[in-house]
Each structure stands twice: as structure tokens, then as C-alpha cells.
Write an enzyme that holds these catalytic residues in place. Structure first.
Site, PDB file in Angstrom:
ATOM      1  N   CYS A 146      -6.233 -12.350 -32.030  1.00 37.45           N
ATOM      2  CA  CYS A 146      -7.047 -13.166 -31.133  1.00 37.45           C
ATOM      3  C   CYS A 146      -7.793 -12.293 -30.133  1.00 37.45           C
ATOM      4  CB  CYS A 146      -6.176 -14.174 -30.385  1.00 37.45           C
ATOM      5  SG  CYS A 146      -7.099 -15.240 -29.243  1.00 37.45           S
ATOM      6  N   TYR A 193      17.732 -39.272 -24.869  1.00 39.39           N
ATOM      7  CA  TYR A 193      16.426 -38.655 -24.600  1.00 39.39           C
ATOM      8  C   TYR A 193      15.512 -38.899 -25.803  1.00 39.39           C
ATOM      9  CZ  TYR A 193      19.557 -36.186 -21.371  1.00 39.39           C
ATOM     10  OH  TYR A 193      20.520 -35.878 -20.436  1.00 39.39           O
ATOM     11  N   CYS A 217      -5.062 -14.185 -22.090  1.00 38.58           N
ATOM     12  CA  CYS A 217      -4.455 -15.507 -22.203  1.00 38.58           C
ATOM     13  C   CYS A 217      -2.941 -15.416 -21.989  1.00 38.58           C
ATOM     14  CB  CYS A 217      -4.758 -16.083 -23.579  1.00 38.58           C
ATOM     15  SG  CYS A 217      -4.112 -17.743 -23.856  1.00 38.58           S
ATOM     16  N   CYS A 233      15.529 -27.169 -26.793  1.00 44.38           N
ATOM     17  CA  CYS A 233      14.393 -26.251 -26.689  1.00 44.38           C
ATOM     18  C   CYS A 233      14.707 -25.122 -25.710  1.00 44.38           C
ATOM     19  CB  CYS A 233      13.132 -27.003 -26.241  1.00 44.38           C
ATOM     20  SG  CYS A 233      13.285 -27.834 -24.647  1.00 44.38           S
ATOM     21  N   CYS A 283       0.763 -17.166 -26.732  1.00 45.16           N
ATOM     22  CA  CYS A 283       0.874 -16.266 -27.899  1.00 45.16           C
ATOM     23  C   CYS A 283       1.152 -14.822 -27.481  1.00 45.16           C
ATOM     24  CB  CYS A 283      -0.400 -16.324 -28.741  1.00 45.16           C
ATOM     25  SG  CYS A 283      -0.875 -17.976 -29.268  1.00 45.16           S
ATOM     26  N   CYS A 331      -9.752 -20.454 -30.151  1.00 46.15           N
ATOM     27  CA  CYS A 331      -8.295 -20.496 -30.000  1.00 46.15           C
ATOM     28  C   CYS A 331      -7.668 -20.650 -31.374  1.00 46.15           C
ATOM     29  CB  CYS A 331      -7.876 -21.652 -29.096  1.00 46.15           C
ATOM     30  SG  CYS A 331      -6.085 -21.749 -28.850  1.00 46.15           S
ATOM     31  N   GLU A 337      16.034 -43.592 -23.122  1.00 45.03           N
ATOM     32  CA  GLU A 337      14.957 -42.729 -22.629  1.00 45.03           C
ATOM     33  C   GLU A 337      14.581 -43.128 -21.209  1.00 45.03           C
ATOM     34  OE1 GLU A 337      11.884 -40.416 -21.705  1.00 45.03           O
ATOM     35  OE2 GLU A 337      13.134 -40.065 -23.471  1.00 45.03           O
ATOM     36  N   ASP A 359      18.640 -34.813 -27.430  1.00 43.04           N
ATOM     37  CA  ASP A 359      17.514 -33.869 -27.422  1.00 43.04           C
ATOM     38  C   ASP A 359      16.931 -33.828 -26.007  1.00 43.04           C
ATOM     39  OD1 ASP A 359      15.400 -32.229 -27.992  1.00 43.04           O
ATOM     40  OD2 ASP A 359      14.323 -33.659 -29.267  1.00 43.04           O
ATOM     41  N   GLN A 373       6.176 -34.087 -30.864  1.00 46.63           N
ATOM     42  CA  GLN A 373       6.388 -32.652 -31.037  1.00 46.63           C
ATOM     43  C   GLN A 373       5.067 -31.979 -31.404  1.00 46.63           C
ATOM     44  OE1 GLN A 373       8.900 -30.630 -30.587  1.00 46.63           O
ATOM     45  NE2 GLN A 373      10.702 -31.927 -30.403  1.00 46.63           N
TER      46      GLN A 373
END
Length: 467
Positions: free
Chosen positions: A73, A326, A79, A423, A82, A174, A347, A396, A297
């Protein structure tokens, strides 16, 4: 050797948290930011000291690591996304898996379970289905641009420069989101500059052109949401009609007039301009409606693999009562519903629960029920009594992990199995340690959702002891 907090010809040792690298010196561990890789021989300058922690930047690279690859990139290094583009993908995966191992052993004190090899992403570019770009009259210019002597416009449409709330660099291309994302953003930027529309000034909260959100779906649907910083009806009409007439690939066109001091829009009215009000994501034979405020997601292809692992770990036979904590817009709940007797989703966000119910109805799923509210308040003895003890709990949570009262309620509910999707493996390991007296971690599967970043998703199966 250290001279006035300078280190010369030292080797970068390893990766650390948040994608940083480390150099293990005689003065202790030094955290290094920037375009570096384990195995690089570099000069360092310490820029920050906090108690025993030191942070440094690279002032010179003498030789490059064998782990490196050429970034693809043009915006790499400017940036904030990434950041691992310069690391070969096979080594990215190795480091990510090692982070899971380290968190489980050091934080969770879990050493008796094999961490599976990470599930790699088939696409390391163009894998995201949602991006947000910011308009600004405070454009960031690189050193090369400044040195070129060429005139550059002061306006920008792109991403924030890391650690600069007020500076945006223009994104020409991008590599994160598939077509037509780049074409739409660049056309909107050119049109707005040609028309001389005022770009947003974050320092004074003025300017019409503020933000644009682009969502692409695996069905081919495309949603665009333009945020305007002022109620200028003439400009709004011109911008929206330009997009409508020149980009028929946009299947859902919307806008927001946001007069607040920040770009968050969950509390703002979304005005539908043209096309459908939603876009559609598909997973197996299921269809999920995604609205302007819906969470989904951001890597659809890997989300399917992640949820497939969660469903496999749940070991459903069709007779189980499942709680999905969640639940968000009910993606996991609806994904596992046909394998369970019933699924109860909980939730915090009411709008997300409404989406979950709509998605169940859309797919003809009748054995789900969804409830909105604070997890700590809802998940009590009365709730368990009303809806029955779960055989399986799938959880989650956000990056912060689960609150202690939620963990305590899970332990009281005493399901046979808990499937923990995370995550953030640091908070996941912390939570698993709090459940270790009653549950044993038996399977662990990392999944790479975000190539070229340090982030990693992880699924852990907990089985009740004594079964």
C-alpha cells in the site's frame, strides 16, 4: 550500548502487545513503535519513560529482518491501519497464535490445553465490509509531498494520522475494502472539491462535508451514509443526487446531519435517500439484514469460520437450551438456532435486539427470543427461572471482556458447556481464570479476522468439571 537514551546497532527481539515490538536491553524491556520487525538491526531513541517502562522510535535501520516483505500500500507508514504489512503473512499468523498462548499461560494460568494453529484468512486484502472516511480542511502532507514543491489542496478525505485527532491524509487507494469503495470515495472527494464545499474543521466544529461510511456486502449490496456537519439543504441535495445519479451500484443511500462534536452516529437520525433501507449479508442459507446502525462482523468470510467453530464447540444435538450473551444483532444466535431446541439472546442495545428479531423472522427461525438491557441486571435468578437453565452458553463480549457479576451468573447457571468467543485474548484469559474452579478449558481455536494487524479472534470451549 545506551548513550543518553540512545541505543545503536541493537536487534529487535519480538512482538509485544498492540503490535509494538520490543528490544530487551540491559536497562530492561524497551517498547518500539513504527515500521520494525523482529530481527531488524536498528538505532533507537527513547522518547518516553514511565516508571520502568520505556518507549522508543527507530532512527535508523542498519539491516532488515528475514521476516519482512514489501508493503503493497502506498499509504503504509502514514496510515494507522495494516501496520503489519511489512511482515510476511505466515509469520503474522505465528506471532498471533503465540500471543494467545502467552495470554492463556501468563494471565489465565492455563497450560494444559493445546492451542490449535490459527485459521488463516484466504484474503489478506479487500476483506472488510465497512469503512469510515473523514473529510477535513486540515490535510496531512507527507515529507515527500512537502519536499516536492508541488501545490496540494488543504482539504482531505481519508483516515486520521495516528495520534493526531485533527489531521487527515487523503486516501487514494485503500486495500481493505473491495470495489466500489475506492471509486465512490474518490468520486465524492473530487466532486466536493470541484464544487468548493466547506470540509469539516474538527477544531471549531464547522463545515458541511464531515464523514462518509461505506458498507459492502457479500450479496453485492452497497450502502453509503454521508454525514454532514451543517444543515445546508442545497449542498446536501447536490451531494446526494450526485451519488444517486453517478453510482447506481449503491443499493442503499442515506445521510445524517450531525451537529455534535464527534462523528458517532448511533444517537443520530439516519435519513434514507434512495434504494433499500438495508443491505443483505448471507451465511450458509441464512440472510442477515444490515441497517445503517447495525453491527455486523467486518470480515464476512472469516466471521463464517469463527461462528462455525463456535457452533462446533457448542456440540448441539437439537435438544439443548442455548443462551447467547452479547448477542448483538443475533448473528450467532440465528446461526446456531437450527441445531438447538431454543436460543435466548441477551444484548445491551435495544436497536440491535430489534435487528436480531427481524433476522430470525426473515429466516423463518421460530425458536429464538431476544432481550435488551444491562447484562448484569438481566442475567439474574429470576431470568434463569423464567427461561430455564441453559445447557450451553455462548458469550461474545466486547474487548473489555465480561463483568464479574456476569461471570458469577454464568457459574450459578452452571451450563454443561461455555463457548467463549473473544476479540481480546488478554481479557478472555482473565475471565477464564475466574471460572477455573468450575470449568476446564478443553479446546482453543484462534481465527485471523484482520490480516496485517495484530488483532486475533479466539474461541475457547469450557466444560463443566465432574461431568
Amino acid at each position: 550500548m545506551s548513550k543518553s537514551n540512545k541505543y545503536e546497532y541493537v536487534e529487535i527481539t519480538d512482538f509485544a502487545a498492540e503490535g509494538k515490538c520490543i528490544f530487551k536491553s540491559e536497562d530492561g524491556v524497551i517498547f518500539v513503535e513504527g515500521n520494525v520487525a523482529p530481527g531488524d538491526i536498528v538505532d533507537l531513541q527513547v522518547v518516553r519513560t514511565k516508571k520502568k517502562l520505556k518507549e522508543a522510535i527507530v532512527t535508523k535501520i542498519h539491516s532488515q529482518s528475514a521476516l519482512r516483505t514489501e508493503p503493497y500500500c502506498e499509504h503504509f507508514g502514514v496510515c494507522g491501519g495494516c501496520k503489519w504489512q511489512h511482515i510476511s503473512y505466515e509469520h503474522q499468523l505465528r506471532f498471533k497464535r503465540q500471543h494467545v498462548v502467552d495470554h492463556f499461560e501468563r494471565i489465565g494460568k492455563i497450560r494444559n490445553v493445546e492451542i490449535n494453529e490459527i485459521i488463516a484468512a484466504p484474503k489478506t486484502e479487500y476483506y472488510r465490509n465497512k469503512l469510515e472516511f473523514t473529510f477535513s480542511n486540515w490535510r496531512w502532507l507527507t515529507k515527500e509531498q512537502l519536499d516536492s514543491g508541488q501545490p496540494f489542496a488543504k482539504t482531505a478525505l481519508g483516515f486520521h494520522v495516528p495520534k493526531r485527532f485533527d489531521k487527515i491524509f487523503t486516501v487514494d487507494h485503500c486495500h481493505l475494502q473491495p470495489d466500489p469503495s475506492n471509486a465512490i470515495r474518490n468520486a465524492l472527494h473530487r466532486f466536493s472539491e470541484e464544487k468548493g464545499y466547506p470540509y469539516y474543521d474538527v477544531r471549531f466544529n464547522v463545515g458541511v462535508m464531515r464523514n462518509v461510511i461505506i458498507r459492502t456486502a457479500n450479496s453485492g449490496d452497497v450502502m453509503v451514509i454521508v454525514q454532514f456537519g451543517e444543515q445546508n439543504d442545497e449542498i446536501i441535495a447536490e451531494v446526494m443526487e450526485f451519488l444517486h445519479q453517478n453510482h447506481p451500484e449503491i443499493t442503499s443511500l442515506n445521510y445524517i446531519v450531525n451537529l455534535k462534536g464527534n462523528d458517532s452516529y448511533q444517537d443520530q437520525e439516519v435519513i434514507h435517500y434512495a434504494g433499500d433501507k438495508v443491505i443483505r449479508e448471507t451465511m450458509e442459507d441464512l440472510t442477515f439484514l444490515v441497517g445503517p446502525k447495525s453491527f455486523y462482523q467486518t470480515n464476512s468470510e472469516q466471521a463464517y469460520k469463527l461462528f462455525s467453530v463456535a457452533r462446533e464447540y457448542a456440540q448441539l444435538t437439537g435438544n439443548e437450551s442455548v443462551y447467547d450473551l452479547y448477542t448483538g444483532t443475533g448473528t450467532i444466535a440465528n446461526f446456531v438456532a437450527r441445531s438447538a431446541k431454543k436460543v435466548v439472546g441477551v444484548e445491551y442495545v435495544e436497536a440491535a435486539v430489534q435487528d436480531a428479531r427481524i433476522n430470525s423472522e426473515l429466516n423463518g427461525i421460530t425458536n429464538t427470543s431476544f432481550f435488551a438491557g444491562d447484562m448484569r441486571a438481566i442475567m439474574n435468578e429470576s431470568f434463569l427461572h423464567t427461561h430455564g437453565r441453559p445447557d450451553v452458553i455462548i458469550t461474545d463480549p466486547p474487548r473489555a471482556g465480561m463483568d464479574v457479576p456476569v461471570i458469577e451468573t454464568i457459574l450459578k447457571a452452571a451450563p454443561d458447556r461455555v463457548v467463549y468467543v473473544s476479540c481480546n485474548t488478554a481479557t478472555q484469559a482473565r475471565d477464564l481464570a475466574l471460572m477455573a474452579e468450575d470449568y476446564e478449558v478443553t479446546r482453543v481455536q484462534p481465527v485471523d479476522m484482520f490480516p496485517n494487524t495484530h488483532h486475533v479472534e479466539n474461541v475457547a470451549l469450557l466444560v463443566k468439571k465432574g461431568q
